[in-house]
Write a protein that holds these residues in place. Sequence first.
Motif, PDB file in Angstrom:
ATOM      1  N   ALA A   1      38.424  76.460  23.629  1.00  0.00           N
ATOM      2  CA  ALA A   1      37.083  77.043  23.660  1.00  0.00           C
ATOM      3  C   ALA A   1      36.564  77.108  25.096  1.00  0.00           C
ATOM      4  CB  ALA A   1      36.132  76.236  22.790  1.00  0.00           C
ATOM      5  N   GLY A   2      36.826  76.050  25.864  1.00  0.00           N
ATOM      6  CA  GLY A   2      36.379  76.021  27.251  1.00  0.00           C
ATOM      7  C   GLY A   2      36.968  77.172  28.047  1.00  0.00           C
ATOM      8  N   LEU A   3      38.269  77.350  27.871  1.00  0.00           N
ATOM      9  CA  LEU A   3      38.943  78.460  28.558  1.00  0.00           C
ATOM     10  C   LEU A   3      38.312  79.792  28.164  1.00  0.00           C
ATOM     11  CD1 LEU A   3      41.706  79.116  30.214  1.00  0.00           C
ATOM     12  CD2 LEU A   3      42.481  79.861  27.966  1.00  0.00           C
ATOM     13  N   MET A   4      38.045  79.944  26.864  1.00  0.00           N
ATOM     14  CA  MET A   4      37.491  81.215  26.379  1.00  0.00           C
ATOM     15  C   MET A   4      36.096  81.477  26.938  1.00  0.00           C
ATOM     16  SD  MET A   4      38.482  81.218  22.404  1.00  0.00           S
ATOM     17  CE  MET A   4      40.108  81.664  21.825  1.00  0.00           C
ATOM     18  N   VAL A   5      35.266  80.455  26.932  1.00  0.00           N
ATOM     19  CA  VAL A   5      33.908  80.633  27.465  1.00  0.00           C
ATOM     20  C   VAL A   5      33.993  81.101  28.902  1.00  0.00           C
ATOM     21  CG1 VAL A   5      31.720  79.525  28.012  1.00  0.00           C
ATOM     22  CG2 VAL A   5      32.998  78.794  26.028  1.00  0.00           C
ATOM     23  N   SER A   6      34.775  80.359  29.687  1.00  0.00           N
ATOM     24  CA  SER A   6      34.838  80.670  31.109  1.00  0.00           C
ATOM     25  C   SER A   6      35.442  82.039  31.342  1.00  0.00           C
ATOM     26  CB  SER A   6      35.646  79.604  31.839  1.00  0.00           C
ATOM     27  OG  SER A   6      34.866  78.443  31.950  1.00  0.00           O
ATOM     28  N   ALA A   7      36.452  82.411  30.558  1.00  0.00           N
ATOM     29  CA  ALA A   7      37.064  83.719  30.728  1.00  0.00           C
ATOM     30  C   ALA A   7      36.053  84.810  30.402  1.00  0.00           C
ATOM     31  CB  ALA A   7      38.294  83.840  29.840  1.00  0.00           C
ATOM     32  N   ASN A   8      35.277  84.612  29.340  1.00  0.00           N
ATOM     33  CA  ASN A   8      34.332  85.657  28.911  1.00  0.00           C
ATOM     34  C   ASN A   8      33.123  85.770  29.811  1.00  0.00           C
ATOM     35  OD1 ASN A   8      34.862  87.224  26.266  1.00  0.00           O
ATOM     36  ND2 ASN A   8      35.704  85.194  25.893  1.00  0.00           N
ATOM     37  N   TYR A   9      32.708  84.646  30.374  1.00  0.00           N
ATOM     38  CA  TYR A   9      31.506  84.704  31.211  1.00  0.00           C
ATOM     39  C   TYR A   9      31.828  84.553  32.696  1.00  0.00           C
ATOM     40  CZ  TYR A   9      29.153  84.528  26.757  1.00  0.00           C
ATOM     41  OH  TYR A   9      28.741  84.822  25.488  1.00  0.00           O
ATOM     42  N   SER A  10      33.147  84.492  32.996  1.00  0.00           N
ATOM     43  CA  SER A  10      33.645  84.462  34.386  1.00  0.00           C
ATOM     44  C   SER A  10      33.110  83.304  35.201  1.00  0.00           C
ATOM     45  CB  SER A  10      33.309  85.768  35.118  1.00  0.00           C
ATOM     46  OG  SER A  10      33.806  86.842  34.379  1.00  0.00           O
ATOM     47  N   ILE A  11      32.744  82.232  34.551  1.00  0.00           N
ATOM     48  CA  ILE A  11      32.129  81.134  35.282  1.00  0.00           C
ATOM     49  C   ILE A  11      32.561  79.795  34.707  1.00  0.00           C
ATOM     50  CG2 ILE A  11      29.903  80.033  34.770  1.00  0.00           C
ATOM     51  CD1 ILE A  11      28.611  82.039  36.629  1.00  0.00           C
ATOM     52  N   ALA A  12      32.727  78.808  35.562  1.00  0.00           N
ATOM     53  CA  ALA A  12      32.954  77.437  35.116  1.00  0.00           C
ATOM     54  C   ALA A  12      32.051  76.524  35.939  1.00  0.00           C
ATOM     55  CB  ALA A  12      34.411  77.034  35.301  1.00  0.00           C
TER      56      ALA A  12
END
Lengths: 307, 369, 269
Positions: free
Chosen positions: A210-221
């Motif tokens: 899920a973490g990877l997906m969030v960051s991929a979709n919103y381009s931010i970590a």
Amino acid sequence: MDIFIQQIINGLVLGSIYALVALGYTMVYGILGLINFAHGEVVMLGALTAYSTITGLLGLGVPLPLAALAGLAVAALLCMAVGYTVERIAYRPLRGAPRLAPLITAIGVSIVLQNGAMMVWGRNYHAFPNLVPERQYDVFGATITLLQVLTVLLAALTMAGLMLLVLRTKLGRAMRATAENPAIAQLMGVDVNRIVSLTFVLGSALAALAGLMVSANYSIAHYYMGFILGLKAFTAAVLGGIGNLAGAMVGGILLGLIESLGAGYIGDLTGGFFGSNYQDVFAFFVLIAVLVFRPSGLVGEKVAERA
Amino acid sequence: MAAAPASAAGRAPVSAPIPARVWVAYAGLALLLALLPWLVGGVLGLGNAWLRTLNFAVLYVMLALGLNIVVGFAGLLDLGYIAFYAVGAYMYALLASPHFGLHLPAWAILPAGAALAGLFGVILGAPTLRLRGDYLAIVTLGFGEIVRIFLNNLNAPVNITNGPQGVSGIDPLAFFGVSLAKPVVVAGITLLPLAATYYVFLLLALGVVFVTLRLENSRIGRAWVAIREDEVAAKACGIDTRNIKLLAFAMGASFGGVAGGLFAGFQAFVSPESFSLMESVMVLCMVVLGGMGHIPGVILGAVLLSLLPEAFRYAAVPVQKYLFGHVVVDPESLRMLLFGLALILVMLYRPAGLWPSPLRKRELKRSGP
Amino acid sequence: MSAPLLDARGVAKDFGGVKALKDVSLSIAPGEIYGLIGPNGAGKTTFFNCLTGLYAPDGGGFTFAGAPLKASAPHQAARRGIARTFQNIRLFAHMTARENVMVGRHVRTRAGVIGAILRDPRTRAEEAAIARRADELLHYVGIADRAHDLAKHLSYGDQRRLEIARALATEPRLLCLDEPAAGMNATERAALRTLIAGIRADGVTVLLIEHDVKLVMGLCDRVAVLDYGQLVVEDVPAVVQRDPRVIEAYLGAAPDEAGQGGAGEGGHA
């Protein structure tokens, strides 16, 4: 109409991520009756680990698909290790302690993970690399990106796999038995401690994804990203009926849809009085409404009395 | 305040004499509290920053005691408690600042803030109190977030809260025409604003302690604990659990409202940032870490948790310089990290809190709960 | 028989299709000790829960002391004068025995927040009366020496007694006891029997659910038998224990023993 479809698409993407995280909350709650307050931070660790791994490997000239896979693998392994350790150190010794004690350790773990991450990754936002080509498709006048398609598909596959694991395997049966009644399960020869550990490990792996997906979709970590995400996902879990796997998925998707539709339309509905900056409010209003009118959640059928 | 330690008062025969050493201890404590500003500012030379911290510690004592009514006595897990603090704070900020051009006196706003916060408590409680513990926790959490989000966004189209910028230039606290923003002369002694504020806060906090002690050993207090212990049995005993729970919510909330008003007057500035979920969690930690339901424990928890992170803040840089010669990690995150670790360790080794009520402590020694 | 204290008419309760109570009608006269027996799962406790407002009956209702009882309002049932104990003892575990009984006085006392804070003479007097009454009741049920122990540290038998003291503190006209003798040894049972008889002698009507047939037959004025949620028979013990339907439904397994148990005392009331 196209705005409506667009918001549905956005809601589905957001919702599948919520669902993945919500599963982690709901599995732990189902088995231990514990709100794993630190779960959102595991998502954050997953995102930041994936970020570092992927950018590092890309810097070494590793091709993107390989780097992305490696990023996911490293993030999942780290999150699983963290989930396992957290359970062993902060929760297991407190089984049978006053009910609020593990909640406080969970908060403590959450603070430690968040600030530990801040030490390692700093306070800055990190730009997350594009993992898939920026391709767009038209659906009834709305656009959907390849990344969004992959996100929803991957989430759906993962959840299907989890359902198979829980419903069809011996391990899954042991998990369900433990959730039903740990003492009896123990008597029937289930190693409850092992099941609990496994639950944490599994939930953490989902969190990494899920973490990877969030960051991929919103381009931010960012070190602080886990907190609000965890809160929303927990809301989703309660919405669906906490302790219930199907409920977590339904609740997650639903919450995603409610949020994006709500944010898209609130301006029109209130004559411009409230804007989309109230997006976060929907989650909580819906949550309160559901709990007041249907306290067992949407899918929940039983409300187990846990003291 | 004349009662023996809280938990003993209701249990021992009412006429039990209080031993002399207890009186001595109380006298010593009173002296310490009275001289604290000089000790902190003068003798220890810690300066104004620590005086401010001290004042905040006293505010947190009020907050924690208010939450203790809800969580410790009535056993209702409230994760949105800070919302009531926010209600009190914004009430003060809006009625005594240039924002609306209103400058009402503190003596009028503080009780009104308490009443409004209490009303919010009832509004939140009425539909939700039949929920089970964990669900109630989440609903209250949601409520806290809703309040914060509204504070953050109610600056358009009508500017009520001034949004994320917050309200500044709030009138300082003033009582009987004496402003706490200027040095106050009492009996020939000049008190600097921070010290004067300390005494006002302390007085109000002692009032809160007094009220909670009295409530604990009363018909209402027993009803709260009965609900915490077994709600069904409490109903069968004729307790109208809904109303008694609402009362706990309203009482706890109104304490939060008063503390919020004091906070606004003391800071001269409020913004939604001060009322995040983390603040609710912090106050809950004070209650649980100190010893849920045990008033002296809760006070200890509030004092420790408001002072410790500050102490870590001051220690973080020098310790690193001493150990490594330069600052290796961000002191802010280091102190929070240590704080988190402290929370975990205390709960692992003292799951009933640092100072649980004597009865509960005995309980834990005999058997697991 | 004088006007009944409690009149149950056509009480019914379903749990998701399972009919736990089917059209149960019975009436209890003031001053009676009324026994409710039946095999496990016959609906006895469900009847209690409907009566004391923990469940809302799906059909029928209760008339208590001449006025209808409001459904699903346990605290009002207590106010009207119905007190109960629980089959699986429900005490306030972390309160002392004395405090448990003091909570029982809640419904008959009035002090609120203001009184608690100010401790005005009236509140002080009320508080003293509460404590005094609690001590009296602890003495009455025979556990005065355990007054300052936590409820959970009392022996099983003492916990049952404490529950009765707490129920009596609400000044009930009808005291409902749910298997008070469960888990007690012979000595404790004998003492319990004396206690219940004493409570009746003091003017409180008693409704008793019990598995101990000997106790029920010896103590009760009238007995009702429930089986599968239905009232099988309601009569004096001597008649009930000879009723073939009862022998079949409940006593069937050991009619001799049941007959012997109650025979000598059947006509006692």
